[in-house]
Design a protein around this motif. Structure first.
Motif, PDB file in Angstrom:
ATOM      1  N   VAL A 117      -9.653  -1.842  -5.999  1.00  9.72           N
ATOM      2  CA  VAL A 117      -9.166  -2.734  -4.848  1.00  9.72           C
ATOM      3  C   VAL A 117     -10.543  -2.499  -4.008  1.00  9.72           C
ATOM      4  CG1 VAL A 117      -7.566  -2.976  -2.995  1.00  9.72           C
ATOM      5  CG2 VAL A 117      -6.815  -2.801  -5.024  1.00  9.72           C
ATOM      6  N   LEU A 118     -10.753  -1.118  -3.561  1.00  7.54           N
ATOM      7  CA  LEU A 118     -11.918  -0.787  -2.749  1.00  7.54           C
ATOM      8  C   LEU A 118     -13.146  -1.351  -3.023  1.00  7.54           C
ATOM      9  CD1 LEU A 118     -10.662   2.916  -1.955  1.00  7.54           C
ATOM     10  CD2 LEU A 118     -10.106   0.828  -0.634  1.00  7.54           C
ATOM     11  N   ASP A 119     -13.416  -1.363  -4.320  1.00  8.72           N
ATOM     12  CA  ASP A 119     -14.787  -1.865  -4.809  1.00  8.72           C
ATOM     13  C   ASP A 119     -15.128  -3.083  -4.416  1.00  8.72           C
ATOM     14  OD1 ASP A 119     -15.184   0.552  -6.139  1.00  8.72           O
ATOM     15  OD2 ASP A 119     -14.558  -0.044  -8.017  1.00  8.72           O
ATOM     16  N   LEU A 120     -13.920  -3.959  -4.099  1.00  6.33           N
ATOM     17  CA  LEU A 120     -14.139  -5.514  -4.001  1.00  6.33           C
ATOM     18  C   LEU A 120     -14.976  -5.695  -2.551  1.00  6.33           C
ATOM     19  CD1 LEU A 120     -10.901  -7.356  -4.980  1.00  6.33           C
ATOM     20  CD2 LEU A 120     -13.112  -7.382  -6.115  1.00  6.33           C
ATOM     21  N   GLY A 121     -14.649  -4.384  -1.637  1.00 12.29           N
ATOM     22  CA  GLY A 121     -15.222  -4.653  -0.093  1.00 12.29           C
ATOM     23  C   GLY A 121     -16.827  -4.045  -0.183  1.00 12.29           C
ATOM     24  N   GLY A 181      -9.421  -1.147   3.522  1.00  9.52           N
ATOM     25  CA  GLY A 181      -8.768   0.116   2.703  1.00  9.52           C
ATOM     26  C   GLY A 181      -7.489   0.848   3.054  1.00  9.52           C
ATOM     27  N   SER A 182      -6.751   0.179   3.960  1.00 13.09           N
ATOM     28  CA  SER A 182      -5.565   0.596   4.308  1.00 13.09           C
ATOM     29  C   SER A 182      -4.461  -0.609   4.577  1.00 13.09           C
ATOM     30  CB  SER A 182      -5.751   1.444   5.454  1.00 13.09           C
ATOM     31  OG  SER A 182      -6.174   0.920   6.546  1.00 13.09           O
ATOM     32  N   GLY A 183      -3.172   0.098   4.830  1.00 10.51           N
ATOM     33  CA  GLY A 183      -2.303  -0.721   5.336  1.00 10.51           C
ATOM     34  C   GLY A 183      -1.519  -0.322   6.486  1.00 10.51           C
ATOM     35  N   GLN A 184      -1.310  -1.032   7.616  1.00 10.37           N
ATOM     36  CA  GLN A 184      -0.937  -0.359   8.804  1.00 10.37           C
ATOM     37  C   GLN A 184      -0.071  -1.666   9.349  1.00 10.37           C
ATOM     38  OE1 GLN A 184      -4.034   0.955  11.804  1.00 10.37           O
ATOM     39  NE2 GLN A 184      -5.631   0.214   9.939  1.00 10.37           N
ATOM     40  N   ASN A 185       1.071  -1.021  10.341  1.00  5.33           N
ATOM     41  CA  ASN A 185       2.002  -1.937  10.711  1.00  5.33           C
ATOM     42  C   ASN A 185       1.548  -2.922  11.790  1.00  5.33           C
ATOM     43  OD1 ASN A 185       2.021   0.734  12.342  1.00  5.33           O
ATOM     44  ND2 ASN A 185       3.450  -0.517  13.611  1.00  5.33           N
ATOM     45  N   THR A 216       0.874  -1.295  -0.043  1.00  2.48           N
ATOM     46  CA  THR A 216       0.093  -0.011  -0.021  1.00  2.48           C
ATOM     47  C   THR A 216       1.056   1.159   0.129  1.00  2.48           C
ATOM     48  OG1 THR A 216      -0.093  -0.376   2.363  1.00  2.48           O
ATOM     49  CG2 THR A 216      -1.967  -1.066   1.054  1.00  2.48           C
ATOM     50  N   THR A 217       2.211   1.002  -0.254  1.00  2.00           N
ATOM     51  CA  THR A 217       2.784   2.216  -0.320  1.00  2.00           C
ATOM     52  C   THR A 217       2.432   2.966  -1.710  1.00  2.00           C
ATOM     53  OG1 THR A 217       4.491   1.215  -1.831  1.00  2.00           O
ATOM     54  CG2 THR A 217       4.840   1.357   0.609  1.00  2.00           C
ATOM     55  N   LEU A 218       2.780   4.358  -1.629  1.00  2.00           N
ATOM     56  CA  LEU A 218       2.385   5.164  -2.886  1.00  2.00           C
ATOM     57  C   LEU A 218       3.039   4.735  -4.177  1.00  2.00           C
ATOM     58  CD1 LEU A 218       2.640   8.816  -1.375  1.00  2.00           C
ATOM     59  CD2 LEU A 218       0.471   7.560  -1.915  1.00  2.00           C
ATOM     60  N   ALA A 219       4.182   4.148  -4.056  1.00  2.00           N
ATOM     61  CA  ALA A 219       4.918   3.630  -5.329  1.00  2.00           C
ATOM     62  C   ALA A 219       4.176   2.600  -5.762  1.00  2.00           C
ATOM     63  CB  ALA A 219       6.365   3.345  -5.020  1.00  2.00           C
ATOM     64  N   THR A 220       3.814   1.518  -4.856  1.00  2.00           N
ATOM     65  CA  THR A 220       3.078   0.246  -5.358  1.00  2.00           C
ATOM     66  C   THR A 220       1.728   0.776  -5.701  1.00  2.00           C
ATOM     67  OG1 THR A 220       4.189  -0.856  -3.706  1.00  2.00           O
ATOM     68  CG2 THR A 220       2.236  -1.855  -4.626  1.00  2.00           C
ATOM     69  N   GLN A 221       1.074   1.432  -5.359  1.00  2.00           N
ATOM     70  CA  GLN A 221      -0.275   1.961  -5.631  1.00  2.00           C
ATOM     71  C   GLN A 221      -0.428   2.307  -7.149  1.00  2.00           C
ATOM     72  OE1 GLN A 221      -3.432   3.350  -3.128  1.00  2.00           O
ATOM     73  NE2 GLN A 221      -1.864   3.172  -1.322  1.00  2.00           N
ATOM     74  N   GLU A 222       0.655   3.032  -7.326  1.00  2.00           N
ATOM     75  CA  GLU A 222       0.806   3.623  -8.828  1.00  2.00           C
ATOM     76  C   GLU A 222       0.513   2.536  -9.814  1.00  2.00           C
ATOM     77  OE1 GLU A 222       4.494   5.508  -9.710  1.00  2.00           O
ATOM     78  OE2 GLU A 222       4.072   7.059  -8.159  1.00  2.00           O
ATOM     79  N   PHE A 223       1.067   1.231  -9.568  1.00  2.00           N
ATOM     80  CA  PHE A 223       0.674   0.039 -10.539  1.00  2.00           C
ATOM     81  C   PHE A 223      -0.753  -0.418 -10.352  1.00  2.00           C
ATOM     82  CE2 PHE A 223       5.198   0.458  -9.854  1.00  2.00           C
ATOM     83  CZ  PHE A 223       5.745   0.352 -11.142  1.00  2.00           C
ATOM     84  N   GLY A 224      -1.744  -0.022  -9.421  1.00  2.00           N
ATOM     85  CA  GLY A 224      -3.024  -0.264  -9.461  1.00  2.00           C
ATOM     86  C   GLY A 224      -3.074  -1.622  -8.702  1.00  2.00           C
ATOM     87  N   PHE A 225      -4.359  -2.164  -9.083  1.00  2.00           N
ATOM     88  CA  PHE A 225      -4.962  -3.551  -8.535  1.00  2.00           C
ATOM     89  C   PHE A 225      -3.898  -4.705  -8.781  1.00  2.00           C
ATOM     90  CE2 PHE A 225      -6.849  -7.594  -8.565  1.00  2.00           C
ATOM     91  CZ  PHE A 225      -7.796  -7.354  -7.671  1.00  2.00           C
ATOM     92  N   ALA A 226      -3.223  -4.887  -9.918  1.00  3.94           N
ATOM     93  CA  ALA A 226      -2.232  -5.807 -10.140  1.00  3.94           C
ATOM     94  C   ALA A 226      -1.068  -5.591  -9.248  1.00  3.94           C
ATOM     95  CB  ALA A 226      -1.781  -5.993 -11.452  1.00  3.94           C
TER      96      ALA A 226
END
Length: 344
Positions: A177-181, A261-265, A108-118
């Motif tokens: 991703v959010l739409d699946l929920g 809908g998020s990533g947490q440690n 869920t980092t910003l860099a990863t989210q740039e690549f979308g669902f996949a």
């Protein structure tokens, strides 16, 4: 013209049927006990549903609440499937919760989210597999005790997850991703995460009960030295099992991202204890050599239902933990009694 039989031949006893292998009766007895145990868990689950229906009929029996229970059970349930394989082999994995946390924040980092669902799904799965690979190499080829190796992974993964997030929540902005929920994604009233859990459960059951991989897993857990002498590569098998556990953690991390809908440690906190407990009360032998996917799934449903009932009745979390502890102790005592009965 046939010759009359000799006296020795006349006195020879008639051939008897080949005796059954000595372990056949024991296996049948254990199979019967497994059926009884699963029926007992179904009975416990029915009682819990009745309790929830009596104490909070409007809230507990509401379709939305039942969907929530199944959805929450799905995430820890996927982790439990992987844990069942590891415990069946005589191992343990204390790092599953930390791996879920690390996979969820890395995905869920910003860099990863740039690549979308996949990109999010791929990252979560790869991180899970990577952690499982490290565990497997340390245990199978490094000679480390599973408890120590996975405890080290627990600490390292939690620390890395905290480092990535800096203690902050990473919000998911990818709509697919959010739409699946959301309810619009439900299929015949069934949340997509529940369908994923069902698919993982089905694959896990087939893998454990209908493949050579499953038979090798049971053999390694029952007697690793005997399995080695029988031609099984014990070290490679253990590596595969921890890879499988890591894969399940990666899948569960993605499911948790969809759910929260998020990533947490802090994600996956105490998942290792819940997964081990669910597998044990389901009938998987803690010392290895026997595992049941169906029992593990029922164990997950029992624990998730208990948590939901306690939450609806505003009972403290401490009471929930006490109840879970009592169930675990009872399950272990039943296991010991079952083993003693099978030996006599």
């Amino acid at each position: 013209m046939t010759q009359p039989a000799s006296p020795a031949q006349q006195d020879a006893p008639a051939p008897t049927a080949k005796p059954a292998p000595p372990d056949t009766g024991r296996r049948r007895a254990l199979g019967l006990r497994a059926d009884v145990r699963n029926l007992s868990l179904l009975g416990v689950l029915a009682v819990l549903v009745a309790v929830g229906g009596v104490t909070k009929p409007d809230e507990f029996l509401d379709a939305g609440n039942l969907q929530l229970v199944l959805t929450q059970a799905s995430v820890i349930g996927v982790v439990t499937v992987g844990m069942t394989f590891v415990i069946t082999s005589g191992g343990i994995d204390l790092s599953v919760g930390a791996i879920v946390a690390l996979a969820s924040v890395w995905a869920t980092t910003l860099a990863t989210q740039e690549f979308g669902f996949a990109g999010i799904l791929f990252t979560a799965v790869v991180v899970g597999l990577g952690c499982g690979l490290v565990n497997g190499l340390l245990i199978a080829y490094g000679g480390m005790v599973p408890f120590i190796a996975t405890l080290a992974m627990l600490a390292a993964a939690r620390g890395l997850a905290l480092e990535i997030t800096d203690g902050k929540t990473q919000i998911v902005t990818v709509d697919s991703v959010l739409d699946l929920g959301v309810k619009d994604a439900y299929l015949l009233g069934i949340p997509p995460l529940v369908l994923v859990f069902a698919a993982v459960t089905a694959v896990g059951w087939l893998l454990l009960n209908r493949t050579t991989f499953g038979r090798r897993t049971v053999a390694v857990g029952g007697n690793a030295e005997a399995a080695r002498l029988a031609g099984i590569d014990v070290r490679r098998q253990r590596l595969y099992l921890y890879l499988l556990s890591g894969l399940c953690c990666g899948i569960a991390a993605f499911m948790l991202i969809v759910l929260a809908g998020s990533g947490q440690n802090t994600n996956g906190n105490l998942y290792e204890l819940d997964a081990i407990a669910a597998a044990i009360i389901g009938g998987t032998l803690l010392s290895g050599g026997r595992g049941t996917i169906v029992g593990s799934v029922l164990g997950v449903l029992v624990f998730t239902t208990i948590t939901n009932i306690f939450a609806l009745n505003n009972l403290e979390s401490a009471v929930q933990q006490i109840a879970k502890g009592a169930i675990i102790v009872a399950a272990v005592l039943v296991q010991h009694r079952t083993l003693r009965g099978s030996e006599h």
